[in-house]
Design an enzyme around this catalytic site. Structure first.
Site, PDB file in Angstrom:
ATOM      1  N   LYS A  51      62.145  27.883 132.288  1.00 52.76           N
ATOM      2  CA  LYS A  51      61.686  29.275 132.498  1.00 52.76           C
ATOM      3  C   LYS A  51      60.648  29.647 131.450  1.00 52.76           C
ATOM      4  CE  LYS A  51      63.494  33.846 131.370  1.00 52.76           C
ATOM      5  NZ  LYS A  51      62.981  33.947 130.005  1.00 52.76           N
ATOM      6  N   ASN A  52      60.974  29.443 130.189  1.00 48.33           N
ATOM      7  CA  ASN A  52      60.093  29.952 129.135  1.00 48.33           C
ATOM      8  C   ASN A  52      58.768  29.204 129.054  1.00 48.33           C
ATOM      9  OD1 ASN A  52      61.883  31.951 128.570  1.00 48.33           O
ATOM     10  ND2 ASN A  52      62.718  31.007 126.713  1.00 48.33           N
ATOM     11  N   CYS A  60      65.180  41.053 128.286  1.00 48.79           N
ATOM     12  CA  CYS A  60      66.527  41.301 127.769  1.00 48.79           C
ATOM     13  C   CYS A  60      66.499  42.275 126.599  1.00 48.79           C
ATOM     14  CB  CYS A  60      67.158  39.993 127.305  1.00 48.79           C
ATOM     15  SG  CYS A  60      67.489  38.852 128.640  1.00 48.79           S
ATOM     16  N   ASP A  85      69.221  31.459 122.346  1.00 51.66           N
ATOM     17  CA  ASP A  85      69.470  31.586 123.786  1.00 51.66           C
ATOM     18  C   ASP A  85      70.693  30.775 124.251  1.00 51.66           C
ATOM     19  OD1 ASP A  85      67.370  33.301 123.889  1.00 51.66           O
ATOM     20  OD2 ASP A  85      66.030  32.014 125.037  1.00 51.66           O
ATOM     21  N   ARG A 132      61.982  44.526 119.672  1.00 46.01           N
ATOM     22  CA  ARG A 132      61.114  43.384 119.998  1.00 46.01           C
ATOM     23  C   ARG A 132      59.663  43.793 119.732  1.00 46.01           C
ATOM     24  NH1 ARG A 132      63.687  40.018 125.075  1.00 46.01           N
ATOM     25  NH2 ARG A 132      62.492  38.372 124.102  1.00 46.01           N
ATOM     26  N   ARG A 149      67.121  36.187 136.756  1.00 44.24           N
ATOM     27  CA  ARG A 149      65.820  36.130 136.093  1.00 44.24           C
ATOM     28  C   ARG A 149      65.539  34.730 135.545  1.00 44.24           C
ATOM     29  NH1 ARG A 149      65.910  39.230 131.468  1.00 44.24           N
ATOM     30  NH2 ARG A 149      64.123  37.914 131.139  1.00 44.24           N
TER      31      ARG A 149
HETATM   32  C1  UD1 Z   1      61.229  34.036 123.083  1.00 46.69           C
HETATM   33  C2  UD1 Z   1      62.051  33.696 124.306  1.00 46.69           C
HETATM   34  C3  UD1 Z   1      63.475  34.246 124.146  1.00 46.69           C
HETATM   35  C4  UD1 Z   1      64.089  33.735 122.855  1.00 46.69           C
HETATM   36  C5  UD1 Z   1      63.172  33.984 121.677  1.00 46.69           C
HETATM   37  C6  UD1 Z   1      63.670  33.327 120.393  1.00 46.69           C
HETATM   38  C7  UD1 Z   1      60.392  33.645 126.057  1.00 46.69           C
HETATM   39  C8  UD1 Z   1      59.830  34.318 127.268  1.00 46.69           C
HETATM   40  N1  UD1 Z   1      61.417  34.285 125.467  1.00 46.69           N
HETATM   41  O1  UD1 Z   1      61.190  35.453 122.984  1.00 46.69           O
HETATM   42  O2  UD1 Z   1      64.238  33.821 125.265  1.00 46.69           O
HETATM   43  O3  UD1 Z   1      65.316  34.401 122.616  1.00 46.69           O
HETATM   44  O4  UD1 Z   1      61.857  33.455 121.937  1.00 46.69           O
HETATM   45  O5  UD1 Z   1      63.805  31.952 120.588  1.00 46.69           O
HETATM   46  O6  UD1 Z   1      59.986  32.567 125.667  1.00 46.69           O
HETATM   47  N2  UD1 Z   1      59.036  39.495 116.097  1.00 46.69           N
HETATM   48  C9  UD1 Z   1      58.382  40.398 115.269  1.00 46.69           C
HETATM   49  N3  UD1 Z   1      57.073  40.694 115.564  1.00 46.69           N
HETATM   50  C10 UD1 Z   1      56.387  40.119 116.599  1.00 46.69           C
HETATM   51  C11 UD1 Z   1      57.076  39.196 117.423  1.00 46.69           C
HETATM   52  C12 UD1 Z   1      58.397  38.903 117.144  1.00 46.69           C
HETATM   53  O7  UD1 Z   1      58.960  40.932 114.324  1.00 46.69           O
HETATM   54  O8  UD1 Z   1      55.216  40.435 116.784  1.00 46.69           O
HETATM   55  C13 UD1 Z   1      60.445  39.134 115.791  1.00 46.69           C
HETATM   56  C14 UD1 Z   1      61.411  39.488 116.915  1.00 46.69           C
HETATM   57  O9  UD1 Z   1      61.834  40.829 116.807  1.00 46.69           O
HETATM   58  C15 UD1 Z   1      62.517  38.477 116.670  1.00 46.69           C
HETATM   59  C16 UD1 Z   1      61.779  37.247 116.141  1.00 46.69           C
HETATM   60  O10 UD1 Z   1      60.520  37.720 115.706  1.00 46.69           O
HETATM   61  O11 UD1 Z   1      63.379  38.951 115.667  1.00 46.69           O
HETATM   62  C17 UD1 Z   1      61.551  36.148 117.149  1.00 46.69           C
HETATM   63  O12 UD1 Z   1      60.909  36.685 118.300  1.00 46.69           O
HETATM   64  P1  UD1 Z   1      59.992  35.800 119.251  1.00 46.69           P
HETATM   65  O13 UD1 Z   1      60.094  34.376 118.821  1.00 46.69           O
HETATM   66  O14 UD1 Z   1      58.663  36.431 119.319  1.00 46.69           O
HETATM   67  O15 UD1 Z   1      60.741  35.978 120.632  1.00 46.69           O
HETATM   68  P2  UD1 Z   1      60.093  36.155 122.075  1.00 46.69           P
HETATM   69  O16 UD1 Z   1      58.836  35.384 122.150  1.00 46.69           O
HETATM   70  O17 UD1 Z   1      60.076  37.591 122.446  1.00 46.69           O
END
Ligand code: UD1
Length: 421
Positions: free
Chosen positions: A22-23, A117, A307, A122, A399
């Site tokens: 998915k990701n 989710c 996850d 986020r 999803r």
């Molecule tokens: C992706 C995955 C999700 C998984 C997560 C962590 C997808 C579509 N989703 O989510 O399933 O749980 O990686 O492996 O691939 N953060 C910030 N600022 C930013 C971006 C992130 O502070 O600009 C923080 C987030 O709040 C979180 C951490 O960084 O605490 C990791 O987030 P991130 O790796 O960006 O997760 P996603 O890409 O949203």
């Protein structure tokens, strides 16, 4: 309203074939916006996040032809809109990849804020930092983000925290930029490597994906056609591995990449279950005794994936002794523990730490999938439990898991989807 109904106490046995990730797929589909041509992508999971992703792409002028259940032909020659509406983007998280992709292709994007989710805050500050470093101006207001650049110029981007989404958005925006970009402190997840492999196959020049320093030599344009097959889903494979342990079953998981499963394999072995690498693309997980307590801390790849935390939580809830999970990625990832407690588990969650006092058995109950992976965990709990479990909020599960009831049913679970008034 749909619900999943499970009659419990089954030991899962047999073979399951893992779908495309998915990701990875939800990053590769938006990445096709960078291609002024037609490409064919295979091994795309048939899940609702992909359906939404295709819907949004179509509103931008992308033509999508379904060749088979898991193969799409994507024609991005005529992108005629740079705005993705909040109504659609708010349905799933990965919609924010359209920002980097449209910025790269059209130098302008207006994209509604993403959904997905509810795992806690986020933020997108690191995405914004990357766009600005490449020369874009960014405005966020009224539920949307607008990014604009006369020209994108390769640069060094240092991410303050390891973020999958920011790494991917930075890659997408940098592929067609002028000159070399580097992403320092990049995320290393398998789907980041898969996106880089896809883009490179289409003519991009990306090296270092899978390490914490990704280098992107900007190219003028990508190839006009190509084919690609999405990597197998690491999290789906891990879900079935943990289902084998939780039910004291014996499952052969096919079409997986065992290297991506190392952290989970290590923890399963530590719990006293067996993991056998069958070579090629298969792994067998079996368990013939009560798993022992363990502790885990979720971390970016190659650490234990957040996850798979809820699915591991189910195993811990019936393990011998008290296990501890420290969640280091998301603030609110223990909502499922209240649902498991309704099934007789003894879990105390405090902030980012949860204590799982192992109980002898779980008992079926009506429970609510609080998010995608929590939903998968509750299905596993229902298969382990005595009596009937009803899992509500099935749309979360749809999803991200393709044919989930069919796959569990084939392994011996008594599971069905029921339409409820
Ligand atoms: C992706 C995955 C999700 C998984 C997560 C962590 C997808 C579509 N989703 O989510 O399933 O749980 O990686 O492996 O691939 N953060 C910030 N600022 C930013 C971006 C992130 O502070 O600009 C923080 C987030 O709040 C979180 C951490 O960084 O605490 C990791 O987030 P991130 O790796 O960006 O997760 P996603 O890409 O949203």
């Amino acid at each position: 309203m749909e619900k999943i109904v499970i009659e419990g106490k089954s030991k899962l046995k047999g073979e399951v074939t893992i779908s495309g990730a998915k990701n990875a797929a939800v990053a590769i589909l938006p990445a096709t916006v960078l291609i002024n041509g037609v490409c064919t992508i295979d091994n795309i999971p048939n899940i609702s996040d992909i359906e939404m992703c295709c819907k949004i792409l179509e509103t931008l002028g992308v033509k999508i032809r379904k060749i088979s259940e898991n193969t799409l032909e994507i024609d991005s020659r005529n992108i005629n809109c740079i705005e993705a509406s909040l109504e659609l983007t708010s349905k799933f998280r990965a919609s924010y990849y359209l920002t980097g992709a449209l910025l790269g292709r059209c130098h302008h994007a207006i994209v509604g804020m993403p959904g997905g989710c509810k795992l806690g805050a986020r933020p997108m500050d690191q995405h914004i930092k990357a766009f600005e470093a490449l020369g874009a101006t960014v405005e966020t207001e009224q539920g949307k983000i607008e990014v604009k650049a006369k020209k994108l110029k390769g640069t060094s981007i240092y991410l303050d925290i390891v973020s999958v989404g920011a790494t991917i958005n930075a890659m997408l925006a940098a592929v067609l930029a002028d000159g070399v970009s580097t992403i320092e402190n990049a995320a290393k997840e398998p789907h980041i490597v898969d996106l880089a492999n896809f883009l490179n196959k289409m003519g991009a020049k990306i090296t270092g994906a899978g390490t914490d320093r990704i280098r992107i030599q900007g190219v003028e344009e990508l190839k006009k056609d190509g084919t690609y097959s999405v990597v197998p889903d690491q999290i789906e494979a891990g879900t079935f591995m943990l289902a084998a342990v939780a039910t004291r079953g014996d499952i052969t998981i096919k079409n997986c990449i065992t290297k991506h499963l190392e952290s989970i394999t290590a923890k399963i072995i530590e719990m006293g279950a067996n993991v056998e690498d069958l070579g090629g693309d298969a792994i067998r997980v079996s368990c013939n005794k009560r798993p022992s307590k363990i502790n885990i801390k979720t971390l970016p790849y190659p650490g234990f994936p957040t996850d798979l935390q809820p699915q591991m939580g189910v195993v811990m809830s019936i393990a011998q002794g008290t296990s501890v999970i420290t969640e280091s990625i998301w603030d609110s990832r223990f909502q499922y523990t209240e649902e498991l407690n309704r099934m007789g588990a003894k879990i105390t969650a405090q902030g980012k730490v949860a204590f799982f006092e192992g109980v002898d058995k779980l008992i079926g109950a009506p429970v609510y999938a609080t998010d995608l992976r929590a939903g998968a965990a509750l299905i596993i709990a229902g298969i382990v439990a005595e009596g009937e479990t009803q899992v509500y909020n099935v749309e979360h599960i749809d999803r991200g898991y393709e044919h989930i009831e069919e796959k569990f049913r084939k392994l011996g679970a008594k599971i069905k989807r029921v339409q409820e008034e």
